[in-house]
Every structure is written in structure tokens, then in C-alpha cells.
Design a protein around this motif. Structure first.
Motif, PDB file in Angstrom:
ATOM      1  N   GLY A 144     -44.640 -12.069   2.152  1.00 55.13           N
ATOM      2  CA  GLY A 144     -44.403 -11.217   3.306  1.00 55.13           C
ATOM      3  C   GLY A 144     -43.032 -10.576   3.320  1.00 55.13           C
ATOM      4  O   GLY A 144     -42.478 -10.301   4.374  1.00 55.13           O
ATOM      5  N   SER A 145     -42.477 -10.333   2.150  1.00 51.98           N
ATOM      6  CA  SER A 145     -41.175  -9.704   1.904  1.00 51.98           C
ATOM      7  C   SER A 145     -40.013 -10.688   2.004  1.00 51.98           C
ATOM      8  O   SER A 145     -38.853 -10.317   1.818  1.00 51.98           O
ATOM      9  CB  SER A 145     -40.914  -8.508   2.844  1.00 51.98           C
ATOM     10  N   SER A 146     -40.305 -11.974   2.251  1.00 55.08           N
ATOM     11  CA  SER A 146     -39.215 -12.942   2.424  1.00 55.08           C
ATOM     12  C   SER A 146     -38.518 -13.302   1.120  1.00 55.08           C
ATOM     13  O   SER A 146     -37.342 -13.687   1.128  1.00 55.08           O
ATOM     14  CB  SER A 146     -39.727 -14.212   3.106  1.00 55.08           C
ATOM     15  N   ILE A 147     -39.207 -13.167  -0.025  1.00 58.76           N
ATOM     16  CA  ILE A 147     -38.579 -13.505  -1.306  1.00 58.76           C
ATOM     17  C   ILE A 147     -37.425 -12.551  -1.607  1.00 58.76           C
ATOM     18  O   ILE A 147     -36.302 -12.963  -1.888  1.00 58.76           O
ATOM     19  CB  ILE A 147     -39.619 -13.493  -2.451  1.00 58.76           C
ATOM     20  N   GLY A 148     -37.714 -11.258  -1.534  1.00 64.22           N
ATOM     21  CA  GLY A 148     -36.665 -10.277  -1.791  1.00 64.22           C
ATOM     22  C   GLY A 148     -35.586 -10.293  -0.732  1.00 64.22           C
ATOM     23  O   GLY A 148     -34.389 -10.157  -1.035  1.00 64.22           O
ATOM     24  N   SER A 149     -35.977 -10.475   0.514  1.00 67.96           N
ATOM     25  CA  SER A 149     -35.000 -10.509   1.602  1.00 67.96           C
ATOM     26  C   SER A 149     -34.066 -11.700   1.452  1.00 67.96           C
ATOM     27  O   SER A 149     -32.851 -11.600   1.675  1.00 67.96           O
ATOM     28  CB  SER A 149     -35.729 -10.571   2.948  1.00 67.96           C
ATOM     29  N   SER A 150     -34.624 -12.850   1.086  1.00 72.60           N
ATOM     30  CA  SER A 150     -33.822 -14.057   0.887  1.00 72.60           C
ATOM     31  C   SER A 150     -32.836 -13.871  -0.263  1.00 72.60           C
ATOM     32  O   SER A 150     -31.694 -14.350  -0.212  1.00 72.60           O
ATOM     33  CB  SER A 150     -34.738 -15.247   0.606  1.00 72.60           C
ATOM     34  N   LYS A 151     -33.273 -13.158  -1.274  1.00 79.02           N
ATOM     35  CA  LYS A 151     -32.414 -12.883  -2.429  1.00 79.02           C
ATOM     36  C   LYS A 151     -31.144 -12.141  -1.995  1.00 79.02           C
ATOM     37  O   LYS A 151     -30.039 -12.449  -2.456  1.00 79.02           O
ATOM     38  CB  LYS A 151     -33.188 -12.054  -3.455  1.00 79.02           C
ATOM     39  N   VAL A 152     -31.295 -11.196  -1.087  1.00 85.08           N
ATOM     40  CA  VAL A 152     -30.143 -10.432  -0.604  1.00 85.08           C
ATOM     41  C   VAL A 152     -29.307 -11.267   0.361  1.00 85.08           C
ATOM     42  O   VAL A 152     -28.075 -11.225   0.331  1.00 85.08           O
ATOM     43  CB  VAL A 152     -30.593  -9.117   0.061  1.00 85.08           C
ATOM     44  N   ALA A 153     -29.967 -12.037   1.217  1.00 88.02           N
ATOM     45  CA  ALA A 153     -29.230 -12.880   2.167  1.00 88.02           C
ATOM     46  C   ALA A 153     -28.293 -13.849   1.446  1.00 88.02           C
ATOM     47  O   ALA A 153     -27.220 -14.192   1.958  1.00 88.02           O
ATOM     48  CB  ALA A 153     -30.217 -13.656   3.039  1.00 88.02           C
ATOM     49  N   LYS A 154     -28.688 -14.268   0.231  1.00 91.73           N
ATOM     50  CA  LYS A 154     -27.888 -15.233  -0.530  1.00 91.73           C
ATOM     51  C   LYS A 154     -26.942 -14.567  -1.524  1.00 91.73           C
ATOM     52  O   LYS A 154     -26.177 -15.254  -2.207  1.00 91.73           O
ATOM     53  CB  LYS A 154     -28.827 -16.186  -1.279  1.00 91.73           C
ATOM     54  N   ALA A 155     -27.001 -13.239  -1.630  1.00 95.11           N
ATOM     55  CA  ALA A 155     -26.185 -12.524  -2.614  1.00 95.11           C
ATOM     56  C   ALA A 155     -24.723 -12.455  -2.192  1.00 95.11           C
ATOM     57  O   ALA A 155     -24.379 -12.652  -1.023  1.00 95.11           O
ATOM     58  CB  ALA A 155     -26.740 -11.116  -2.815  1.00 95.11           C
ATOM     59  N   ALA A 156     -23.857 -12.167  -3.138  1.00 95.02           N
ATOM     60  CA  ALA A 156     -22.437 -12.002  -2.840  1.00 95.02           C
ATOM     61  C   ALA A 156     -22.254 -10.833  -1.863  1.00 95.02           C
ATOM     62  O   ALA A 156     -22.829  -9.764  -2.067  1.00 95.02           O
ATOM     63  CB  ALA A 156     -21.670 -11.729  -4.124  1.00 95.02           C
ATOM     64  N   PRO A 157     -21.471 -11.020  -0.814  1.00 95.31           N
ATOM     65  CA  PRO A 157     -21.291  -9.966   0.192  1.00 95.31           C
ATOM     66  C   PRO A 157     -20.244  -8.937  -0.243  1.00 95.31           C
ATOM     67  O   PRO A 157     -19.190  -8.779   0.395  1.00 95.31           O
ATOM     68  CB  PRO A 157     -20.835 -10.758   1.421  1.00 95.31           C
ATOM     69  N   ASP A 158     -20.541  -8.238  -1.330  1.00 93.47           N
ATOM     70  CA  ASP A 158     -19.562  -7.301  -1.885  1.00 93.47           C
ATOM     71  C   ASP A 158     -20.057  -5.853  -1.887  1.00 93.47           C
ATOM     72  O   ASP A 158     -19.396  -4.971  -2.437  1.00 93.47           O
ATOM     73  CB  ASP A 158     -19.180  -7.725  -3.309  1.00 93.47           C
ATOM     74  N   GLY A 159     -21.238  -5.619  -1.291  1.00 90.57           N
ATOM     75  CA  GLY A 159     -21.757  -4.260  -1.215  1.00 90.57           C
ATOM     76  C   GLY A 159     -22.535  -3.808  -2.433  1.00 90.57           C
ATOM     77  O   GLY A 159     -23.008  -2.672  -2.480  1.00 90.57           O
TER      78      GLY A 159
END
Length: 323
Positions: free
Chosen positions: A67-82
Motif C-alpha cells: 500500500g505504498s508503505s515500503i517506498g515511503s518507509s525507505k524515505v522516512a529512514k533515509a538521510a535528511p540531506d535532500g
């Protein structure tokens, strides 16, 4: 004094980093399969954003599933550098109701960068359905309660959600038939195996224009202006007050992304949304580029919160979950 110098140096370092941004390729994660409507929006936007960000390379990473949570979670955990962004649709407003175990929090684990577009939806029926207008459809539904099949592209899909809202609005339960995508659902609708479906214009305009299905109404507050759909009434005008469903898209960054970078991305997004080429491509998809206050991060976040409040009780009342 030494502590002050260290703090000043750190602040200068962050500021310099933001000013240099972007200095390497940016990845936009799309939490759906390549080739679908959201993927097309992302690729069109990437081209326009690239021009606004100094011709930087922008990579599309399709991370579909759950339900799109895999890709969304990937970004939520990514480095916050833009350098890792998320482009998602109405799922940001429905995941809190659909998923039993959320791997992140929609409202607090992302920086909201702005909305992109709205994609209207249409209520359509099989070609041999005797009802040809919405008024005739309501009569037919009343005469066939308990016998109507309502197809959708899968549990948690846009067409599924629209169908739930429609049933809730008219106070009639239908037999929901989930498919693995819009294509097989549309095939069965055209073939008469299911009776009705509510899906986005990106998937229905061609079938409506080719008169392969009956079209009854659009889900926007105002009538549409495209040739194939301008004759259709809105569901609101047919008595379903506050019935408005669009498959909107938005852009997000991981929580903690520096404010200067957020501002730069929002400025680039606003410029991209005014790009004539991008607007033309979106119109071809049946999408309407956002020009209102939702392009502002705070307003976009407020809008998503309202969508969560709107969809969660409907989804829970239907007992629907997408594990």
C-alpha cells in the motif's frame, strides 16, 4: 569562547551545505510500480524539477508494495540531506487507516514540500447497464440492492477507496470485487462481469470517449472541461453533499531535512508546476496541476491531516486492512 566558535562553525557548515545543494543526483522514490499513473507523474515532475535545480540528475526509484508503505518507509529512514525524496499520492491520507502496523508516522516523519496535482475520478458502469444517466443509475441501484458488484483495482487502491465512499454516501452496500490492478478490472467491466467501478480519469477517459463503458459522474467539486468528460455531472450536484475525491500527489523529504534545502525544493516545485510542458503532460493524463495554497508546505500538511481524518473512519467502518 571555544564553544561559541564550534557552534558558529557548525552553523556555517550547515548553511554552506544548503547553499551548495544540490551537488549530486537526487533520488525520488515512487512507492508504486513503473509505468503506472504515479510513476508517470514522478517522471514528468523530475524533468521539470531538474531544470529548476541547475540541471541536476534526478533518479526515479520504484519501491512498490504494501500500500505504498515500503517506498515511503525507505524515505522516512533515509538521510535528511535532500537527496532522497518521496512522491506519493492519496495513500499518505489512507495508510493510517489501512495499515495495522505503520512503520512510520505520516504526519511527523516527513517534511512536507508541497502538493503537485489532483487527478479526478469517474463513476462508470458496464456497457449493457440499462441506466444511462446518474438519475437512472440511482433508480437501478434501488431496484437491485444486494445484487450489485463494484469492482476495484485492489484493496486500498484509489478505486477501492472511492467505491467505499460512494457506498457510504448512498447508504447501500455492494459486493466489492478486488482485482490486481485497474486493467483486469476494466476488462471485466467492459465484458459485463462486474457492474460498476469508480476510478481515476487516467484510467477511464479513453474508455469513456470510446463509449466502451457508461459514464455517470465525476468526483470533483466542479465539472471537468475535457472533451470526453465535460458532459458528466458532479456527484455533489446530484445530491451527495461534500462528495469530493481526487487522487492527489505530493512531494516529501525525510524529517530533519535542513530548512534551507526544504525552501529550495519548495521554490523549485512551485516553478516546475508553472512549466508549460509539465502542465501539458498532466492535462494529457487528466490531471489538474495544483495552483492553490496547498503548494505551501504547511497547507499541504494541513490538507493531508484532513484526508487522514476523512478516510480513517470510513476504512475502519468497512473493516478493510492492507497488511
Amino acid at each position: 569562547m571555544k564553544k561559541l566558535l564550534v557552534a558558529t562553525a557548525a552553523m556555517f557548515s550547515i548553511s554552506a551545505f544548503a547553499q551548495a545543494y544540490p551537488s549530486k543526483p537526487i533520488t525520488i522514490v515512487v512507492p508504486f510500480a513503473a509505468g503506472g499513473p504515479t510513476d508517470r507523474v514522478a517522471r514528468d515532475l523530475a524533468e521539470s524539477l531538474r531544470k529548476q535545480l541547475g540541471d541536476v540528475s534526478i533518479i526515479i526509484d520504484n519501491a512498490a508494495g504494501a500500500g505504498s508503505s515500503i517506498g515511503s518507509s525507505k524515505v522516512a529512514k533515509a538521510a535528511p540531506d535532500g537527496y532522497t525524496l518521496l512522491l506519493n499520492h492519496i495513500a499518505m491520507g489512507t495508510m493510517p487507516g489501512l495499515l495495522r502496523n505503520m512503520p512510520f508516522k505520516v504526519e511527523s516523519d516527513f517534511e512536507y514540500l508541497g502538493m503537485i496535482n489532483d487527478v479526478p475520478m469517474t463513476l462508470i458502469g458496464k456497457p449493457d447497464l440499462p441506466a444511462k444517466t446518474y438519475k437512472e443509475l440511482t433508480t437501478w441501484i434501488g431496484q437491485n440492492v444486494g445484487k450489485i458488484n463494484l469492482g476495484n483495482a485492489g484493496i486500498g487502491s484509489a478505486s477501492h477507496l472511492c467505491g467505499l465512499l460512494f457506498q457510504n454516501a448512498i447508504k447501500v452496500d455492494m459486493t466489492t470485487v478486488p482485482y490486481k490492478g485497474t486493467a483486469p478490472a476494466m476488462t471485466d467491466l467492459i465484458g459485463g462481469q462486474i457492474d460498476l467501478m469508480c476510478d481515476q480519469t487516467t484510467n477511464t477517459s479513453q474508455q469513456i470517449e470510446g463509449k466502451k463503458v457508461n459514464a455517470y459522474a465525476v468526483t470533483t467539486a466542479k465539472p471537468l472541461t475535457t472533451a470526453a468528460l465535460k458532459s458528466l455531472p458532479t456527484l455533489q450536484s446530484q445530491g451527495l453533499s461534500n462528495f469530493e475525491v481526487t487522487i492527489w500527489h505530493g512531494l516529501y523529504a525525510p524529517k530533519g531535512t535542513p530548512a534551507d534545502i526544504q525552501a529550495k525544493l519548495n521554490t523549485a516545485l512551485k516553478a516546475a508546476l508553472k512549466d508549460a510542458d509539465f502542465i501539458k503532460k498532466q492535462e494529457a493524463l487528466g490531471a489538474v496541476v495544483v495552483t492553490d495554497k496547498r503548494v505551501e508546505p504547511a497547507e499541504h500538511k494541513k490538507f493531508v491531516a484532513a484526508e487522514i481524518a476523512k478516510w480513517t473512519p470510513i476504512i475502519k467502518a468497512a473493516g478493510v486492512y492492507a497488511d
